[in-house]
Design a protein around this motif. Structure first.
Motif, PDB file in Angstrom:
ATOM      1  N   ASP A  74      -3.771 -64.032  16.752  1.00 53.81           N
ATOM      2  CA  ASP A  74      -4.489 -62.913  16.136  1.00 53.81           C
ATOM      3  C   ASP A  74      -5.895 -62.774  16.710  1.00 53.81           C
ATOM      4  OD1 ASP A  74      -2.306 -62.441  14.574  1.00 53.81           O
ATOM      5  OD2 ASP A  74      -3.110 -63.409  12.764  1.00 53.81           O
ATOM      6  N   ASP A  75      -6.228 -61.541  17.125  1.00 49.46           N
ATOM      7  CA  ASP A  75      -7.561 -61.192  17.628  1.00 49.46           C
ATOM      8  C   ASP A  75      -7.959 -61.955  18.889  1.00 49.46           C
ATOM      9  OD1 ASP A  75      -7.953 -59.438  15.433  1.00 49.46           O
ATOM     10  OD2 ASP A  75      -8.576 -61.128  14.173  1.00 49.46           O
ATOM     11  N   ILE A 125      -9.104 -54.273  22.844  1.00 50.38           N
ATOM     12  CA  ILE A 125      -8.464 -55.574  22.968  1.00 50.38           C
ATOM     13  C   ILE A 125      -7.097 -55.440  23.623  1.00 50.38           C
ATOM     14  CG2 ILE A 125      -7.428 -55.449  20.665  1.00 50.38           C
ATOM     15  CD1 ILE A 125      -7.804 -58.478  20.445  1.00 50.38           C
TER      16      ILE A 125
END
Length: 203
Positions: A74-75, A125
């Motif tokens: 995640d991220d 991202i």
């Protein structure tokens, strides 16, 4: 949109020849078009949870869809180390081409920025993850000429990977297929400054 092969220096990574796919490419053995797509499908289905596999054109084009968490934390923009073996097997499959045939992989991520935001695509991202995946593939011995990547309108958690088979003299036709398949894709090449499109570098 112009689809261009990736450029960049290759990086030798010593790997034990224990996987049948790896053995094929390193021993000089090859995979036929349908066998290549079948092997790649097996590589994914045994390594990660996939949402869908679609054989768009038997022996020519296969599309695999999966959630981003299968490859990225995640991220985070870097590929999970636990997926390096998956990439090694993909790279070996791409290399096991018979003479006169070219195998290609196009790595795409969904992005809401194309429709819902004024934020530059290169700052997302999703584009950073695309560049990370492609650079890692090259570091693990992928031929840059077999790789392309970019983003397309959609959920940022969605990954679409397309595998193409074509004759080495059919590049123009394949570029048209890549463009028309999803006509809003932003596909770039990997240069010294990162993933790029026609408007400049996408860091």
């Amino acid at each position: 949109v112009t689809v261009s092969p990736l450029s960049g220096a290759e990086f030798d990574v010593a790997k034990p020849v224990t996987d049948p796919v790896d053995f094929l490419s390193k021993s000089g053995e090859t995979l036929g078009p349908e066998a290549f797509l079948s092997v790649v499908e097996g590589v994914f289905t045994t390594a990660v949870k996939i949402d869908k596999v679609q054989m768009v054109q038997p022996g020519r084009l296969m599309v695999i869809r999966l959630h981003a968490r299968e490859l990225f934390a995640d991220d985070k923009i870097d590929v999970r180390p636990t997926r390096y073996d998956l990439i090694d097997r993909i790279v070996s499959s791409l290399a096991a081409k018979p003479e006169g045939i070219k195998f290609e992989m196009v790595f795409l991520m969904g992005s809401s920025f194309l429709e819902d935001s004024d934020m530059p695509v290169d700052e997302s991202i999703e584009m950073e993850r695309v560049g990370s995946f492609l650079r890692l593939s090259i570091e693990r011995d992928a031929d840059p000429a077999t790789l392309s990547g970019g983003i397309m309108p959609g959920d940022p958690s969605d990954i679409t990977i397309k595998f193409y088979v074509h004759g080495e003299l059919e590049d123009d036709d394949v570029e048209e297929e890549l463009i028309s398949d999803d006509n809003q894709e932003v596909i770039g090449e990997l240069g010294d400054q990162g993933v790029q499109n026609d408007q400049g570098p996408l860091q």
